[in-house]
Motif scaffolding. Structure first.
Motif, PDB file in Angstrom:
ATOM      1  N   ASP A 101      -7.695  -3.695  -5.718  1.00  0.00           N
ATOM      2  CA  ASP A 101      -8.160  -2.557  -6.519  1.00  0.00           C
ATOM      3  C   ASP A 101      -9.092  -2.989  -7.649  1.00  0.00           C
ATOM      4  O   ASP A 101     -10.024  -2.261  -8.005  1.00  0.00           O
ATOM      5  N   TYR A 146     -11.744   7.232  -5.926  1.00  0.00           N
ATOM      6  CA  TYR A 146     -11.088   7.189  -4.625  1.00  0.00           C
ATOM      7  C   TYR A 146      -9.592   7.454  -4.724  1.00  0.00           C
ATOM      8  O   TYR A 146      -8.882   7.413  -3.720  1.00  0.00           O
ATOM      9  N   ARG A 147      -9.122   7.719  -5.959  1.00  0.00           N
ATOM     10  CA  ARG A 147      -7.737   8.117  -6.130  1.00  0.00           C
ATOM     11  C   ARG A 147      -7.515   9.489  -5.496  1.00  0.00           C
ATOM     12  O   ARG A 147      -8.444  10.298  -5.378  1.00  0.00           O
ATOM     13  N   ARG A 191      -4.872   5.507  -2.601  1.00  0.00           N
ATOM     14  CA  ARG A 191      -6.288   5.871  -2.672  1.00  0.00           C
ATOM     15  C   ARG A 191      -6.881   5.885  -1.274  1.00  0.00           C
ATOM     16  O   ARG A 191      -6.274   5.428  -0.296  1.00  0.00           O
TER      17      ARG A 191
END
Length: 457
Positions: free
Chosen positions: A222, A231-232, A370
Protein backbone atom coordinates in the motif's frame (compact mmCIF):
# COMPACT_ATOMS: atom_id res chain seq x y z
CA UNK A 1 21.49 -8.19 -35.40
CA UNK A 2 18.44 -9.39 -37.35
CA UNK A 3 15.38 -7.18 -37.33
CA UNK A 4 12.04 -6.66 -39.07
CA UNK A 5 9.41 -4.00 -39.62
CA UNK A 6 5.99 -4.33 -38.06
CA UNK A 7 2.61 -2.64 -38.45
CA UNK A 8 0.46 -2.27 -35.34
CA UNK A 9 -3.23 -1.88 -36.24
CA UNK A 10 -6.01 -1.10 -33.73
CA UNK A 11 -2.97 -0.52 -31.56
CA UNK A 12 -4.54 0.66 -28.32
CA UNK A 13 -1.76 1.61 -25.92
CA UNK A 14 0.75 -0.78 -27.48
CA UNK A 15 0.56 -4.31 -26.07
CA UNK A 16 1.62 -5.75 -29.42
CA UNK A 17 4.26 -3.02 -29.67
CA UNK A 18 5.78 -4.22 -26.40
CA UNK A 19 5.95 -7.80 -27.68
CA UNK A 20 7.25 -7.08 -31.19
CA UNK A 21 9.39 -4.02 -30.60
CA UNK A 22 10.77 -3.97 -27.08
CA UNK A 23 11.02 -7.76 -26.81
CA UNK A 24 11.79 -9.03 -30.30
CA UNK A 25 13.72 -6.10 -31.72
CA UNK A 26 11.30 -5.09 -34.45
CA UNK A 27 11.07 -1.54 -35.75
CA UNK A 28 7.72 0.19 -36.11
CA UNK A 29 6.66 0.86 -39.69
CA UNK A 30 3.26 2.28 -38.75
CA UNK A 31 0.67 2.18 -35.98
CA UNK A 32 -3.02 2.99 -36.28
CA UNK A 33 -5.43 3.82 -33.44
CA UNK A 34 -8.65 5.79 -33.73
CA UNK A 35 -9.07 6.49 -29.98
CA UNK A 36 -7.18 9.70 -29.28
CA UNK A 37 -6.66 9.01 -25.57
CA UNK A 38 -5.15 5.58 -26.23
CA UNK A 39 -3.05 7.03 -29.04
CA UNK A 40 -1.65 9.65 -26.66
CA UNK A 41 -0.53 6.96 -24.19
CA UNK A 42 0.96 4.98 -27.08
CA UNK A 43 2.98 8.01 -28.18
CA UNK A 44 4.00 8.80 -24.61
CA UNK A 45 5.54 5.38 -24.11
CA UNK A 46 6.69 4.33 -27.58
CA UNK A 47 7.71 7.79 -28.87
CA UNK A 48 5.74 7.38 -32.07
CA UNK A 49 2.26 8.80 -32.62
CA UNK A 50 -0.17 6.37 -34.28
CA UNK A 51 -2.09 7.28 -37.39
CA UNK A 52 -5.85 7.54 -36.96
CA UNK A 53 -8.70 5.63 -38.57
CA UNK A 54 -7.59 2.61 -40.61
CA UNK A 55 -10.31 3.06 -43.22
CA UNK A 56 -8.87 6.06 -45.12
CA UNK A 57 -5.41 4.48 -44.78
CA UNK A 58 -6.48 1.46 -46.80
CA UNK A 59 -9.42 2.39 -49.03
CA UNK A 60 -8.60 5.42 -51.19
CA UNK A 61 -4.94 4.43 -51.55
CA UNK A 62 -2.69 2.08 -49.64
CA UNK A 63 -1.01 4.29 -47.04
CA UNK A 64 0.25 1.34 -44.99
CA UNK A 65 3.98 0.93 -45.72
CA UNK A 66 5.80 -2.31 -46.49
CA UNK A 67 6.45 -4.51 -43.46
CA UNK A 68 7.22 -8.08 -42.43
CA UNK A 69 4.87 -8.59 -39.48
CA UNK A 70 1.30 -7.32 -39.12
CA UNK A 71 -0.57 -7.33 -35.81
CA UNK A 72 -4.16 -6.31 -35.20
CA UNK A 73 -6.41 -6.59 -32.17
CA UNK A 74 -9.34 -5.79 -34.43
CA UNK A 75 -12.62 -4.59 -32.88
CA UNK A 76 -14.32 -7.24 -30.80
CA UNK A 77 -17.78 -5.65 -30.34
CA UNK A 78 -19.30 -7.50 -33.31
CA UNK A 79 -18.44 -10.81 -31.62
CA UNK A 80 -18.51 -9.99 -27.90
CA UNK A 81 -21.17 -11.45 -25.63
CA UNK A 82 -21.76 -7.92 -24.35
CA UNK A 83 -22.75 -6.75 -27.84
CA UNK A 84 -25.40 -7.81 -30.35
CA UNK A 85 -23.14 -10.53 -31.80
CA UNK A 86 -23.88 -9.61 -35.41
CA UNK A 87 -20.37 -10.62 -36.36
CA UNK A 88 -19.02 -9.72 -39.74
CA UNK A 89 -22.45 -8.42 -40.78
CA UNK A 90 -22.11 -5.50 -38.37
CA UNK A 91 -20.35 -2.42 -39.74
CA UNK A 92 -17.43 -2.67 -37.35
CA UNK A 93 -16.97 -6.31 -38.31
CA UNK A 94 -16.10 -5.24 -41.83
CA UNK A 95 -12.86 -3.71 -40.54
CA UNK A 96 -11.45 -7.19 -41.06
CA UNK A 97 -11.70 -6.47 -44.77
CA UNK A 98 -9.42 -3.47 -44.33
CA UNK A 99 -6.86 -5.81 -42.78
CA UNK A 100 -7.41 -8.21 -45.67
CA UNK A 101 -6.72 -5.49 -48.21
CA UNK A 102 -3.35 -4.83 -46.55
CA UNK A 103 -2.55 -8.54 -46.68
CA UNK A 104 -3.45 -8.69 -50.37
CA UNK A 105 -1.28 -5.70 -51.27
CA UNK A 106 1.65 -5.77 -48.82
CA UNK A 107 1.82 -9.55 -48.23
CA UNK A 108 3.55 -9.44 -44.82
CA UNK A 109 5.17 -12.83 -44.13
CA UNK A 110 3.77 -13.11 -40.57
CA UNK A 111 0.33 -12.06 -39.33
CA UNK A 112 -1.01 -12.11 -35.77
CA UNK A 113 -4.66 -11.19 -35.18
CA UNK A 114 -6.39 -11.23 -31.80
CA UNK A 115 -10.03 -11.11 -30.75
CA UNK A 116 -12.44 -12.23 -28.04
CA UNK A 117 -12.99 -15.95 -27.49
CA UNK A 118 -16.56 -15.61 -28.74
CA UNK A 119 -15.28 -15.12 -32.30
CA UNK A 120 -14.66 -18.87 -32.26
CA UNK A 121 -17.99 -19.65 -30.57
CA UNK A 122 -20.97 -21.48 -32.07
CA UNK A 123 -22.79 -18.27 -33.05
CA UNK A 124 -19.92 -17.20 -35.29
CA UNK A 125 -18.94 -20.39 -37.11
CA UNK A 126 -19.72 -18.82 -40.47
CA UNK A 127 -17.71 -15.71 -39.59
CA UNK A 128 -14.73 -17.82 -38.53
CA UNK A 129 -14.91 -19.91 -41.71
CA UNK A 130 -15.11 -16.73 -43.81
CA UNK A 131 -12.02 -15.22 -42.16
CA UNK A 132 -10.01 -18.42 -42.68
CA UNK A 133 -11.13 -18.80 -46.30
CA UNK A 134 -10.34 -15.20 -47.21
CA UNK A 135 -6.90 -15.37 -45.65
CA UNK A 136 -6.15 -18.59 -47.51
CA UNK A 137 -7.38 -16.96 -50.73
CA UNK A 138 -4.81 -14.22 -50.04
CA UNK A 139 -2.06 -16.85 -49.88
CA UNK A 140 -1.82 -17.40 -46.14
CA UNK A 141 -1.34 -20.66 -44.29
CA UNK A 142 -3.70 -20.39 -41.33
CA UNK A 143 -5.16 -23.00 -39.00
CA UNK A 144 -8.81 -23.80 -39.58
CA UNK A 145 -9.15 -24.46 -35.83
CA UNK A 146 -9.12 -21.45 -33.52
CA UNK A 147 -6.33 -21.05 -30.98
CA UNK A 148 -7.76 -19.88 -27.65
CA UNK A 149 -5.27 -18.91 -24.97
CA UNK A 150 -5.12 -17.11 -21.63
CA UNK A 151 -2.10 -15.61 -19.80
CA UNK A 152 -2.87 -17.52 -16.57
CA UNK A 153 -1.94 -20.74 -18.42
CA UNK A 154 1.56 -19.41 -19.01
CA UNK A 155 4.18 -19.83 -16.24
CA UNK A 156 5.83 -16.70 -14.84
CA UNK A 157 9.18 -17.53 -16.46
CA UNK A 158 7.50 -17.20 -19.88
CA UNK A 159 5.76 -13.93 -19.07
CA UNK A 160 2.54 -15.40 -17.73
CA UNK A 161 0.18 -13.39 -15.56
CA UNK A 162 -2.50 -14.34 -13.01
CA UNK A 163 -5.43 -13.32 -15.22
CA UNK A 164 -8.06 -15.42 -16.98
CA UNK A 165 -8.24 -13.64 -20.30
CA UNK A 166 -9.20 -16.09 -23.01
CA UNK A 167 -8.60 -14.66 -26.46
CA UNK A 168 -8.56 -16.08 -29.97
CA UNK A 169 -5.25 -15.73 -31.81
CA UNK A 170 -5.17 -16.09 -35.59
CA UNK A 171 -1.59 -16.77 -36.68
CA UNK A 172 -0.77 -16.85 -40.37
CA UNK A 173 2.24 -17.27 -42.68
CA UNK A 174 2.40 -16.03 -46.26
CA UNK A 175 3.16 -18.85 -48.71
CA UNK A 176 1.89 -17.26 -51.94
CA UNK A 177 -0.37 -19.64 -53.83
CA UNK A 178 -3.86 -20.16 -52.35
CA UNK A 179 -3.79 -23.86 -53.26
CA UNK A 180 -0.52 -24.25 -51.37
CA UNK A 181 -1.93 -22.19 -48.49
CA UNK A 182 -4.85 -24.60 -48.12
CA UNK A 183 -2.64 -27.66 -48.41
CA UNK A 184 -0.29 -26.42 -45.67
CA UNK A 185 -2.99 -25.11 -43.33
CA UNK A 186 -3.35 -27.10 -40.14
CA UNK A 187 -6.65 -28.32 -38.75
CA UNK A 188 -5.40 -28.12 -35.17
CA UNK A 189 -4.88 -25.08 -32.94
CA UNK A 190 -1.36 -23.66 -32.67
CA UNK A 191 -1.21 -24.56 -28.97
CA UNK A 192 -3.49 -26.81 -26.90
CA UNK A 193 -5.97 -25.12 -24.63
CA UNK A 194 -4.23 -25.84 -21.36
CA UNK A 195 -1.28 -24.99 -19.10
CA UNK A 196 2.17 -24.66 -20.67
CA UNK A 197 5.26 -26.62 -19.59
CA UNK A 198 3.48 -28.32 -16.71
CA UNK A 199 2.50 -25.07 -15.01
CA UNK A 200 -0.35 -25.35 -12.51
CA UNK A 201 -2.49 -22.17 -12.68
CA UNK A 202 -3.63 -22.78 -9.10
CA UNK A 203 -0.04 -22.02 -8.04
CA UNK A 204 -0.57 -18.34 -8.84
CA UNK A 205 -0.70 -16.08 -5.80
CA UNK A 206 -1.31 -12.41 -6.55
CA UNK A 207 0.34 -11.42 -3.26
CA UNK A 208 3.43 -13.65 -3.54
CA UNK A 209 4.24 -14.95 -7.03
CA UNK A 210 7.06 -12.80 -8.48
CA UNK A 211 6.35 -11.42 -11.96
CA UNK A 212 7.60 -8.72 -14.29
CA UNK A 213 10.99 -7.16 -14.92
CA UNK A 214 11.52 -6.42 -11.22
CA UNK A 215 10.26 -9.83 -10.04
CA UNK A 216 7.72 -8.30 -7.70
CA UNK A 217 4.29 -9.73 -6.84
CA UNK A 218 1.34 -8.37 -8.78
CA UNK A 219 -0.08 -6.55 -5.74
CA UNK A 220 1.87 -3.53 -4.57
CA UNK A 221 2.49 -2.73 -0.91
CA UNK A 222 0.00 0.00 0.00
CA UNK A 223 2.86 2.40 0.71
CA UNK A 224 3.83 2.23 -2.98
CA UNK A 225 0.36 2.97 -4.34
CA UNK A 226 0.10 6.54 -5.55
CA UNK A 227 -3.13 8.25 -4.41
CA UNK A 228 -4.01 5.21 -2.30
CA UNK A 229 -7.22 6.76 -0.98
CA UNK A 230 -8.63 6.86 -4.52
CA UNK A 231 -8.81 3.06 -4.50
CA UNK A 232 -10.31 2.63 -1.05
CA UNK A 233 -13.83 1.25 -0.97
CA UNK A 234 -16.85 3.48 -0.68
CA UNK A 235 -18.91 3.40 2.50
CA UNK A 236 -21.66 1.30 0.94
CA UNK A 237 -19.20 -1.14 -0.63
CA UNK A 238 -17.44 -1.57 2.70
CA UNK A 239 -20.80 -2.16 4.38
CA UNK A 240 -21.72 -4.87 1.84
CA UNK A 241 -18.42 -6.67 2.39
CA UNK A 242 -18.56 -6.37 6.20
CA UNK A 243 -22.08 -7.80 6.31
CA UNK A 244 -21.22 -10.80 4.17
CA UNK A 245 -17.91 -11.26 6.03
CA UNK A 246 -19.97 -11.59 9.20
CA UNK A 247 -22.17 -14.17 7.43
CA UNK A 248 -19.12 -16.28 6.53
CA UNK A 249 -17.61 -15.91 10.01
CA UNK A 250 -20.82 -17.12 11.72
CA UNK A 251 -20.98 -20.18 9.48
CA UNK A 252 -17.31 -20.95 10.12
CA UNK A 253 -17.88 -20.72 13.88
CA UNK A 254 -20.71 -23.21 13.49
CA UNK A 255 -18.22 -25.55 11.84
CA UNK A 256 -19.46 -25.29 8.24
CA UNK A 257 -16.34 -26.23 6.23
CA UNK A 258 -17.71 -25.49 2.78
CA UNK A 259 -20.07 -22.79 1.56
CA UNK A 260 -22.39 -23.68 -1.32
CA UNK A 261 -21.26 -23.07 -4.86
CA UNK A 262 -24.67 -21.83 -6.00
CA UNK A 263 -25.54 -18.12 -5.53
CA UNK A 264 -26.84 -17.39 -2.04
CA UNK A 265 -29.72 -14.94 -2.30
CA UNK A 266 -30.95 -13.55 0.99
CA UNK A 267 -34.21 -12.37 -0.57
CA UNK A 268 -35.14 -16.04 -1.09
CA UNK A 269 -34.35 -17.44 2.34
CA UNK A 270 -37.45 -19.54 2.98
CA UNK A 271 -38.02 -22.65 5.09
CA UNK A 272 -38.45 -25.75 2.94
CA UNK A 273 -41.90 -26.34 4.48
CA UNK A 274 -43.03 -22.91 3.29
CA UNK A 275 -41.45 -23.01 -0.17
CA UNK A 276 -43.90 -22.45 -3.01
CA UNK A 277 -42.81 -22.58 -6.64
CA UNK A 278 -45.31 -21.68 -9.34
CA UNK A 279 -45.76 -23.65 -12.54
CA UNK A 280 -44.54 -20.67 -14.56
CA UNK A 281 -41.14 -20.55 -12.82
CA UNK A 282 -38.31 -21.67 -15.15
CA UNK A 283 -36.57 -24.90 -14.20
CA UNK A 284 -33.23 -23.17 -13.52
CA UNK A 285 -34.84 -20.73 -11.09
CA UNK A 286 -36.90 -23.43 -9.39
CA UNK A 287 -33.69 -25.38 -8.73
CA UNK A 288 -32.05 -22.22 -7.40
CA UNK A 289 -34.99 -21.53 -5.05
CA UNK A 290 -34.98 -25.09 -3.71
CA UNK A 291 -31.24 -24.96 -3.00
CA UNK A 292 -31.52 -21.63 -1.17
CA UNK A 293 -34.46 -22.89 0.86
CA UNK A 294 -32.61 -26.08 1.83
CA UNK A 295 -29.54 -24.06 2.82
CA UNK A 296 -31.59 -21.66 4.90
CA UNK A 297 -33.49 -24.48 6.59
CA UNK A 298 -30.26 -26.23 7.59
CA UNK A 299 -28.57 -23.08 8.90
CA UNK A 300 -31.42 -20.85 10.08
CA UNK A 301 -29.99 -20.92 13.61
CA UNK A 302 -27.10 -18.84 12.23
CA UNK A 303 -28.84 -16.98 9.42
CA UNK A 304 -31.77 -15.55 11.42
CA UNK A 305 -29.57 -13.81 14.04
CA UNK A 306 -27.33 -12.55 11.22
CA UNK A 307 -30.33 -11.05 9.42
CA UNK A 308 -31.61 -9.42 12.61
CA UNK A 309 -28.18 -7.93 13.35
CA UNK A 310 -28.10 -6.34 9.90
CA UNK A 311 -31.73 -5.13 9.69
CA UNK A 312 -32.68 -7.90 7.25
CA UNK A 313 -30.26 -6.32 4.75
CA UNK A 314 -32.72 -3.53 4.06
CA UNK A 315 -29.84 -1.05 3.81
CA UNK A 316 -28.38 -2.95 0.87
CA UNK A 317 -29.46 -2.69 -2.78
CA UNK A 318 -31.06 -5.84 -4.15
CA UNK A 319 -27.97 -6.73 -6.18
CA UNK A 320 -25.86 -6.66 -3.00
CA UNK A 321 -28.09 -9.14 -1.16
CA UNK A 322 -26.54 -11.97 -3.18
CA UNK A 323 -23.29 -13.83 -2.53
CA UNK A 324 -21.46 -16.02 -5.07
CA UNK A 325 -18.85 -17.97 -3.11
CA UNK A 326 -16.15 -19.37 -5.40
CA UNK A 327 -13.34 -19.31 -2.83
CA UNK A 328 -13.59 -22.99 -1.85
CA UNK A 329 -12.27 -23.55 1.71
CA UNK A 330 -10.88 -20.05 2.26
CA UNK A 331 -11.62 -19.18 5.87
CA UNK A 332 -12.52 -15.49 5.70
CA UNK A 333 -14.04 -13.16 3.16
CA UNK A 334 -11.17 -10.77 3.84
CA UNK A 335 -8.70 -13.34 2.51
CA UNK A 336 -10.34 -13.37 -0.91
CA UNK A 337 -10.57 -11.31 -4.07
CA UNK A 338 -14.03 -9.87 -4.63
CA UNK A 339 -16.05 -8.36 -7.44
CA UNK A 340 -19.18 -6.27 -7.00
CA UNK A 341 -21.27 -7.36 -9.97
CA UNK A 342 -24.90 -6.78 -10.98
CA UNK A 343 -25.45 -10.43 -10.01
CA UNK A 344 -24.07 -9.88 -6.51
CA UNK A 345 -20.81 -10.11 -4.55
CA UNK A 346 -18.59 -12.70 -6.23
CA UNK A 347 -15.77 -14.09 -4.10
CA UNK A 348 -12.67 -15.95 -5.31
CA UNK A 349 -9.36 -17.23 -3.97
CA UNK A 350 -6.42 -14.82 -4.45
CA UNK A 351 -4.83 -16.95 -7.17
CA UNK A 352 -5.65 -15.61 -10.64
CA UNK A 353 -8.08 -12.82 -11.44
CA UNK A 354 -10.83 -12.48 -14.03
CA UNK A 355 -10.23 -10.41 -17.14
CA UNK A 356 -9.85 -6.69 -16.61
CA UNK A 357 -13.06 -4.79 -17.27
CA UNK A 358 -14.43 -1.36 -16.45
CA UNK A 359 -13.43 0.42 -13.24
CA UNK A 360 -16.81 -0.33 -11.63
CA UNK A 361 -15.95 -4.04 -11.54
CA UNK A 362 -12.23 -3.80 -10.83
CA UNK A 363 -11.04 -6.55 -8.49
CA UNK A 364 -11.28 -5.80 -4.76
CA UNK A 365 -8.37 -7.03 -2.66
CA UNK A 366 -9.98 -8.22 0.56
CA UNK A 367 -6.72 -8.21 2.50
CA UNK A 368 -6.13 -4.56 1.57
CA UNK A 369 -9.64 -3.16 1.62
CA UNK A 370 -9.16 -1.52 -1.77
CA UNK A 371 -9.45 -2.04 -5.49
CA UNK A 372 -6.66 -3.05 -7.84
CA UNK A 373 -4.56 0.02 -8.65
CA UNK A 374 -3.82 1.13 -12.23
CA UNK A 375 -0.20 0.02 -11.81
CA UNK A 376 -1.31 -3.42 -10.70
CA UNK A 377 -3.72 -3.57 -13.65
CA UNK A 378 -0.84 -2.68 -15.99
CA UNK A 379 1.28 -5.45 -14.46
CA UNK A 380 -1.62 -7.82 -15.05
CA UNK A 381 -1.34 -7.05 -18.78
CA UNK A 382 2.40 -7.62 -18.82
CA UNK A 383 3.47 -3.98 -19.02
CA UNK A 384 6.56 -2.92 -17.03
CA UNK A 385 6.48 -0.38 -14.22
CA UNK A 386 8.16 2.27 -16.39
CA UNK A 387 5.11 2.27 -18.68
CA UNK A 388 3.28 5.50 -17.86
CA UNK A 389 -0.23 6.96 -18.00
CA UNK A 390 0.78 10.51 -17.16
CA UNK A 391 -1.99 13.07 -16.87
CA UNK A 392 -4.81 10.64 -17.57
CA UNK A 393 -7.93 9.83 -15.55
CA UNK A 394 -7.92 6.38 -13.96
CA UNK A 395 -11.19 5.45 -15.67
CA UNK A 396 -9.50 5.78 -19.06
CA UNK A 397 -6.46 3.83 -17.91
CA UNK A 398 -8.58 0.90 -16.72
CA UNK A 399 -10.55 0.98 -19.96
CA UNK A 400 -7.42 0.98 -22.11
CA UNK A 401 -5.86 -1.86 -20.16
CA UNK A 402 -9.13 -3.81 -20.31
CA UNK A 403 -9.19 -3.43 -24.10
CA UNK A 404 -5.51 -4.28 -24.57
CA UNK A 405 -3.65 -7.43 -25.52
CA UNK A 406 -1.66 -9.26 -22.87
CA UNK A 407 2.04 -8.92 -23.67
CA UNK A 408 3.09 -12.35 -22.41
CA UNK A 409 0.33 -14.18 -24.30
CA UNK A 410 1.09 -12.25 -27.50
CA UNK A 411 4.81 -12.94 -27.24
CA UNK A 412 4.22 -16.65 -26.57
CA UNK A 413 1.89 -16.95 -29.57
CA UNK A 414 4.33 -15.13 -31.86
CA UNK A 415 7.34 -17.21 -30.82
CA UNK A 416 5.45 -20.51 -30.99
CA UNK A 417 4.17 -19.69 -34.46
CA UNK A 418 7.59 -18.67 -35.76
CA UNK A 419 9.18 -21.81 -34.31
CA UNK A 420 6.60 -23.90 -36.16
CA UNK A 421 6.81 -22.02 -39.48
CA UNK A 422 10.46 -20.94 -39.44
CA UNK A 423 11.31 -22.56 -42.78
CA UNK A 424 8.26 -21.12 -44.55
CA UNK A 425 8.89 -17.65 -43.10
CA UNK A 426 12.54 -17.81 -44.21
CA UNK A 427 11.38 -18.16 -47.81
CA UNK A 428 10.32 -14.50 -47.86
CA UNK A 429 11.79 -12.93 -44.69
CA UNK A 430 14.70 -14.81 -43.12
CA UNK A 431 15.46 -12.00 -40.65
CA UNK A 432 12.05 -12.29 -39.02
CA UNK A 433 12.59 -15.81 -37.72
CA UNK A 434 16.17 -15.03 -36.65
CA UNK A 435 15.12 -11.93 -34.70
CA UNK A 436 12.17 -13.51 -32.91
CA UNK A 437 13.86 -16.79 -32.06
CA UNK A 438 16.96 -15.03 -30.70
CA UNK A 439 14.89 -12.86 -28.33
CA UNK A 440 14.44 -13.83 -24.65
CA UNK A 441 11.71 -16.41 -24.10
CA UNK A 442 10.55 -14.34 -21.13
CA UNK A 443 9.41 -10.91 -22.40
CA UNK A 444 9.91 -9.48 -18.91
CA UNK A 445 13.68 -9.71 -19.39
CA UNK A 446 13.60 -7.38 -22.38
CA UNK A 447 10.97 -5.06 -20.93
CA UNK A 448 13.18 -4.43 -17.92
CA UNK A 449 15.25 -2.16 -20.18
CA UNK A 450 13.46 1.02 -21.33
CA UNK A 451 16.29 1.66 -23.81
CA UNK A 452 15.05 -1.32 -25.85
CA UNK A 453 12.00 0.72 -26.86
CA UNK A 454 11.87 0.53 -30.67
CA UNK A 455 12.24 3.52 -32.93
CA UNK A 456 10.20 4.12 -36.06
CA UNK A 457 11.46 2.53 -39.27
Amino acid sequence: MSSFRFVDLFAGIGGFHAALGAVNGGTLAMASEIDTSAAAIYAQNWHEAPEGDIIPLTESSMAVPAHEVLTAGFPCQPFSKSGFQRGINEARGTLFFNILRILQERKPPVVMLENVRNLAGPRHRDTWATIVRLMQDAGYKVSTAPTVFSPHLLPPHLGGRPQIRERVFIMATYVGDPVRARALSSHAPLVPRGPIEGWNPDDWDIFRTPIGPQQRPLVQPDREVARLDDYRLTEIDSLVIDIWADFVMRLRKKGVPKLPGFPIWADHFTHMDALEIGDDVPAWKADFLRKNAAFYTEHRDVIDPWLRTHSNLQDLPASRRKLEWQAQATESLHETVMHLRPSGLRVKRPTYLPALVAITQTSILGARGRRLSPREAARLQGLPDWFGFDGQRDALTYKQLGNGVNVGAANFMLRTHVEQDAELIAETAPDVADAILSAPRNPDEALAEPDRMPKAA
